[in-house]
Write an enzyme that holds these catalytic residues in place. Sequence first.
Site, short mmCIF file in Angstrom:
data_model
loop_
_atom_site.label_atom_id
_atom_site.label_comp_id
_atom_site.label_asym_id
_atom_site.label_seq_id
_atom_site.Cartn_x
_atom_site.Cartn_y
_atom_site.Cartn_z
N TYR A 104 35.21 34.69 42.59
CA TYR A 104 35.91 33.42 42.83
C TYR A 104 36.83 32.99 41.70
O TYR A 104 37.55 32.01 41.84
CB TYR A 104 34.89 32.32 43.11
N HIS A 124 40.64 30.35 51.59
CA HIS A 124 39.54 31.00 50.87
C HIS A 124 40.06 31.60 49.57
O HIS A 124 41.16 32.15 49.53
CB HIS A 124 38.92 32.12 51.71
N LEU A 125 39.27 31.51 48.53
CA LEU A 125 39.61 32.11 47.25
C LEU A 125 39.58 33.63 47.34
O LEU A 125 40.49 34.32 46.87
CB LEU A 125 38.63 31.63 46.17
#
Length: 160
Positions: free
Chosen positions: A26, A101-102
Amino acid sequence: MPETPVLYVLNGPNLNLLGVREPHIYGRETLADVQALCEAAAEGATIVFRQTNREGELIDWVQETRTAAHALILNPAGYGHTSIALLDALKALTIPVIECHLSNPAAREEFRHKTFVSLAATGVVSGFGAHSYELAIKAALRLVRERSSSADRLNPDHKA
C-alpha cells in the site's frame, strides 16, 4: 447543488493504517498524505474526505452523496469484496462513482479480483499507489464537467 463541484472521497476499513500496514503493498504514504494529494488535485472543487472502519457508517455516507455531492471516489477496501449492502447503496446514486484502490486487486489473491462496487462504478482506478486517488479526482472532475456541459446544452437556463 452549489456551482463549485463537491467530490466525496470515502475510504473503508483499515485505510487509517496507511503507511504502517503492509507498506510493500500500500505504500508509505499516510491517509493524511492521500487527503493532501486529493485536495491538491481538486482544481478548486470541494473535497469531503472521510474514512471509517464501520460498514454502516460508510453506507450512510454513500447515501449522503445523493444530495450533497457531484461525484464519489470510493476506496471500499475489504468491503468491496463482501458488502452487498454497499452495492445497494451505490445503485441508488445518479452521480459518477469512481472506485479507487492503491494496489491492483486483479494482481493479488483471487478473492480480491472482483468487487461488488465495480458493478455500480462508472470507472475504476487501481494499482498506482496514492497516485490512484489523484487520477480518480481528475476523472471525477472530468465527468462532472461533461455532465454540466451536457445539461447546459440541453437547457441554456440550467445552473450547474
